[in-house]
Design an enzyme around this catalytic site. Sequence first.
Site, PDB file in Angstrom:
ATOM      1  N   ASP A  16       0.774  -1.259   0.020  1.00 48.71           N
ATOM      2  CA  ASP A  16      -0.115  -0.132  -0.004  1.00 48.71           C
ATOM      3  C   ASP A  16       0.972   1.194  -0.153  1.00 48.71           C
ATOM      4  OD1 ASP A  16      -2.242  -1.659   0.305  1.00 48.71           O
ATOM      5  OD2 ASP A  16      -2.265  -1.716   2.386  1.00 48.71           O
ATOM      6  N   LYS A  61       1.915   2.293  -4.948  1.00 41.96           N
ATOM      7  CA  LYS A  61       2.270   1.809  -6.335  1.00 41.96           C
ATOM      8  C   LYS A  61       1.446   2.017  -7.494  1.00 41.96           C
ATOM      9  CE  LYS A  61       2.377  -2.412  -4.381  1.00 41.96           C
ATOM     10  NZ  LYS A  61       2.013  -2.149  -2.950  1.00 41.96           N
ATOM     11  N   LYS A 104      -0.754   4.276  -8.265  1.00 40.80           N
ATOM     12  CA  LYS A 104      -0.757   5.743  -8.622  1.00 40.80           C
ATOM     13  C   LYS A 104       0.810   5.906  -9.410  1.00 40.80           C
ATOM     14  CE  LYS A 104       0.853  10.288  -7.361  1.00 40.80           C
ATOM     15  NZ  LYS A 104       0.624  11.384  -6.611  1.00 40.80           N
ATOM     16  N   GLY A 155      -4.688  -4.101  -3.579  1.00 41.67           N
ATOM     17  CA  GLY A 155      -5.655  -3.332  -4.079  1.00 41.67           C
ATOM     18  C   GLY A 155      -4.771  -1.768  -4.391  1.00 41.67           C
ATOM     19  N   HIS A 156      -4.920  -1.590  -5.831  1.00 42.27           N
ATOM     20  CA  HIS A 156      -3.804  -0.546  -6.163  1.00 42.27           C
ATOM     21  C   HIS A 156      -5.022   0.680  -6.563  1.00 42.27           C
ATOM     22  CE1 HIS A 156      -0.488  -3.458  -7.245  1.00 42.27           C
ATOM     23  NE2 HIS A 156      -0.908  -3.364  -5.887  1.00 42.27           N
ATOM     24  N   GLN A 199       1.974  -5.992  -3.128  1.00 43.08           N
ATOM     25  CA  GLN A 199       2.227  -6.330  -1.723  1.00 43.08           C
ATOM     26  C   GLN A 199       3.698  -5.325  -1.794  1.00 43.08           C
ATOM     27  OE1 GLN A 199       1.233  -9.330  -3.285  1.00 43.08           O
ATOM     28  NE2 GLN A 199      -0.683  -8.754  -2.686  1.00 43.08           N
TER      29      GLN A 199
HETATM   30  P1  GDP Z   1      -0.827   0.447  -3.665  1.00 46.14           P
HETATM   31  O1  GDP Z   1      -1.395  -0.925  -3.119  1.00 46.14           O
HETATM   32  O2  GDP Z   1       0.785   0.596  -3.413  1.00 46.14           O
HETATM   33  O3  GDP Z   1      -1.033   0.675  -4.911  1.00 46.14           O
HETATM   34  O4  GDP Z   1      -1.388   1.589  -2.469  1.00 46.14           O
HETATM   35  P2  GDP Z   1      -2.987   1.559  -2.296  1.00 46.14           P
HETATM   36  O5  GDP Z   1      -3.746   2.226  -3.312  1.00 46.14           O
HETATM   37  O6  GDP Z   1      -3.576   0.234  -1.596  1.00 46.14           O
HETATM   38  O7  GDP Z   1      -2.887   2.745  -0.787  1.00 46.14           O
HETATM   39  C1  GDP Z   1      -2.220   4.023  -1.329  1.00 46.14           C
HETATM   40  C2  GDP Z   1      -3.466   4.863  -0.679  1.00 46.14           C
HETATM   41  O8  GDP Z   1      -2.980   6.464  -0.761  1.00 46.14           O
HETATM   42  C3  GDP Z   1      -4.597   5.089  -1.826  1.00 46.14           C
HETATM   43  O9  GDP Z   1      -5.778   5.488  -1.334  1.00 46.14           O
HETATM   44  C4  GDP Z   1      -4.045   6.223  -2.653  1.00 46.14           C
HETATM   45  O10 GDP Z   1      -5.053   6.931  -3.361  1.00 46.14           O
HETATM   46  C5  GDP Z   1      -3.571   7.393  -1.643  1.00 46.14           C
HETATM   47  N1  GDP Z   1      -2.269   8.115  -2.045  1.00 46.14           N
HETATM   48  C6  GDP Z   1      -1.438   7.680  -3.064  1.00 46.14           C
HETATM   49  N2  GDP Z   1      -0.305   8.563  -3.007  1.00 46.14           N
HETATM   50  C7  GDP Z   1      -0.602   9.580  -2.159  1.00 46.14           C
HETATM   51  C8  GDP Z   1       0.128  10.667  -1.659  1.00 46.14           C
HETATM   52  O11 GDP Z   1       1.144  11.002  -2.098  1.00 46.14           O
HETATM   53  N3  GDP Z   1      -0.856  11.286  -0.801  1.00 46.14           N
HETATM   54  C9  GDP Z   1      -1.950  10.965  -0.026  1.00 46.14           C
HETATM   55  N4  GDP Z   1      -2.632  11.706   0.747  1.00 46.14           N
HETATM   56  N5  GDP Z   1      -2.541   9.773  -0.648  1.00 46.14           N
HETATM   57  C10 GDP Z   1      -1.872   9.093  -1.810  1.00 46.14           C
HETATM   58  P1  IMO Z   2      -1.031  -4.097  -2.175  1.00 45.59           P
HETATM   59  O1  IMO Z   2      -0.543  -4.763  -3.450  1.00 45.59           O
HETATM   60  C1  IMO Z   2      -0.974  -4.699   2.162  1.00 45.59           C
HETATM   61  C2  IMO Z   2      -1.106  -8.923   3.535  1.00 45.59           C
HETATM   62  C3  IMO Z   2      -2.405  -9.136   4.192  1.00 45.59           C
HETATM   63  C4  IMO Z   2      -1.562 -10.357   5.365  1.00 45.59           C
HETATM   64  C5  IMO Z   2      -0.558 -10.795   4.386  1.00 45.59           C
HETATM   65  C6  IMO Z   2      -0.968 -12.361   3.810  1.00 45.59           C
HETATM   66  O2  IMO Z   2      -2.192  -3.437  -2.044  1.00 45.59           O
HETATM   67  O3  IMO Z   2       0.104  -3.292  -1.666  1.00 45.59           O
HETATM   68  P2  IMO Z   2      -2.741 -12.789   1.644  1.00 45.59           P
HETATM   69  O4  IMO Z   2      -4.129 -12.526   1.584  1.00 45.59           O
HETATM   70  O5  IMO Z   2      -1.512 -12.083   0.775  1.00 45.59           O
HETATM   71  O6  IMO Z   2      -2.016 -14.218   2.075  1.00 45.59           O
HETATM   72  O7  IMO Z   2      -2.190 -11.962   3.038  1.00 45.59           O
HETATM   73  O8  IMO Z   2      -0.272  -9.984   3.559  1.00 45.59           O
HETATM   74  N1  IMO Z   2      -1.202  -8.280   2.129  1.00 45.59           N
HETATM   75  C7  IMO Z   2      -1.344  -6.957   2.036  1.00 45.59           C
HETATM   76  N2  IMO Z   2      -0.958  -5.790   2.437  1.00 45.59           N
HETATM   77  N3  IMO Z   2      -1.151  -4.399   0.898  1.00 45.59           N
HETATM   78  C8  IMO Z   2      -1.383  -5.601   0.107  1.00 45.59           C
HETATM   79  O9  IMO Z   2      -1.658  -5.454  -1.369  1.00 45.59           O
HETATM   80  C9  IMO Z   2      -1.265  -6.634   0.694  1.00 45.59           C
HETATM   81  N4  IMO Z   2      -1.558  -8.099   0.080  1.00 45.59           N
HETATM   82  C10 IMO Z   2      -1.710  -9.090   1.043  1.00 45.59           C
HETATM   83  O10 IMO Z   2      -2.910  -8.009   4.860  1.00 45.59           O
HETATM   84  O11 IMO Z   2      -0.986  -9.659   6.387  1.00 45.59           O
HETATM   85 MG    MG Z   3      -3.027  -1.704  -1.726  1.00 49.64          MG
END
Ligand code: GDP
Ligand code: IMO
Ligand code: MG
Length: 422
Positions: A14, A17, A19, A41-42, A225
């Site tokens: 999270d 990535k 973005k 979840g991207h 991840q």
């Molecule tokens: P990913 O899994 O690495 O793609 O990240 P996620 O989408 O799960 O989580 C990142 C969250 O932070 C999302 O809600 C994005 O919209 C938000 N986000 C990304 N970059 C920024 C930033 O620079 N500032 C803020 N406030 N939010 C951001």
């Molecule tokens: P993105 O790509 C954050 C975590 C779960 C748990 C562990 C194992 O959005 O960054 P799983 O279902 O993969 O067997 O769970 O990994 N986990 C993540 N944490 N971002 C993710 O994906 C994750 N995908 C799995 O919360 O701790």
């Molecule tokens: Mg994510």
Amino acid sequence: MGKNVVVLGSQWGDEGKGKIVDLLTERVQGVVRFQGGHNAGHTLVVDGEKTILQLLPSGILHAGVQCMIGNGVVVSLQALKKEIDFLEAKNIPVKKQLKVSGACALVMPYHVALDLARETRRGQNLIGTTGRGIGPAYEDKIARRGIRFADLLDPQYFETLLREVLDYHNFVLKNYLMTSVFDVQEIYEETLALASELLPMIADIPALLQQHRQQGHSLLFEGAQGTFLDIDHGTYPYVTSSNTVAGGACTGSGFGPRYIDAVLGVTKAYTTRVGSGPFPTELTGILGDTLVEQGREFGSNTGRKRRCGWFDAVAMRRAAYMNSLSGLCITKLDVLDSFDQVQIAVAYEETEGYSDSRRVVKPIYETLEGWKSSTVGIDSWSKLPEKAKAYVKRIETLLEVPLSMVSTGPDRKHTIEISPVL
Ligand code: GDP
Ligand code: IMO
Ligand code: MG
């Protein structure tokens, strides 16, 4: 000559990535996912409109860019169809843009049941998985009893495989996990019904990547991840079941390591983690709550509250060399805007290594002054407050990785480019 860049998470997921991949896609011809599944979840935000992707590469919003799902990804047909339908309803021609490796191991409904039942059985020691069946699907793959996407091209062969694997899993579900079993015929029909629409997207991804390379195209390899969720290099057993580090980009796609030109490590300006497991810089009090609130730190996939803490330069230095990071992208800098002081863990007490998840460590912090002004949406380095600059520069120095980008908001345009990776 094209440039081939891996974009990955250098913490526990999270990092933002999605973005960054979406933003960089305008400079490439192809985007490849190489591991994980719909546990990811991207989040992409374009002109205020949010899209959350789980299985599809984050380049999918760019018309004409080929998106690929490599062999290292575990694919749930239900999840794939749902995501395709959702985007096609918004006039994004996913089926035209997407190619999927026939070697992808499938995530089947019984994997979900196994995942959930095992977590229940672990009680207090649960991993905190996303409950999507990811671990059990990878287990079947490694145990060489898994069903691969291309196996569905031959329904008879698929049925034989399904019968064998369900014979085994039903025994475990019934006698060990004390839960309900699955019917072969039902899953057989359900799977083939879904497959008819998805199988035309099968492609030989290694050959396709080679074609792109020969045509001088640029490619992005999108990690899911993060580094410390890696099955080998993470905080085992509190990890996911795939190789999230840069090496996984090659094994998970069939692209040779010598063809990778750069590895961009995406990292938050602080740290978060979802699920159980060690987290040395975790803040449980009011400071942690502030990070949750300011950063809206709730899972984009499962909605779970993320654990939050200070930036961990010890872990990140390890991430830098394990991934051979050539550039750093620091995201969510704006989330720290209101803090009087910001801290960075620069060393641990009572430890020598990082991978032993049972070792308890105490971080030693360096304190920097907060900048106490809004950085939201800032898109040029010169407009950043001096103290915010000092903070990101300190991280760059500690990690010895050149700063490539800084993100100051969720939208594509809320980004500062310092030294582009491509
Ligand atoms: P990913 O899994 O690495 O793609 O990240 P996620 O989408 O799960 O989580 C990142 C969250 O932070 C999302 O809600 C994005 O919209 C938000 N986000 C990304 N970059 C920024 C930033 O620079 N500032 C803020 N406030 N939010 C951001
Ligand atoms: P993105 O790509 C954050 C975590 C779960 C748990 C562990 C194992 O959005 O960054 P799983 O279902 O993969 O067997 O769970 O990994 N986990 C993540 N944490 N971002 C993710 O994906 C994750 N995908 C799995 O919360 O701790
Ligand atoms: Mg994510």
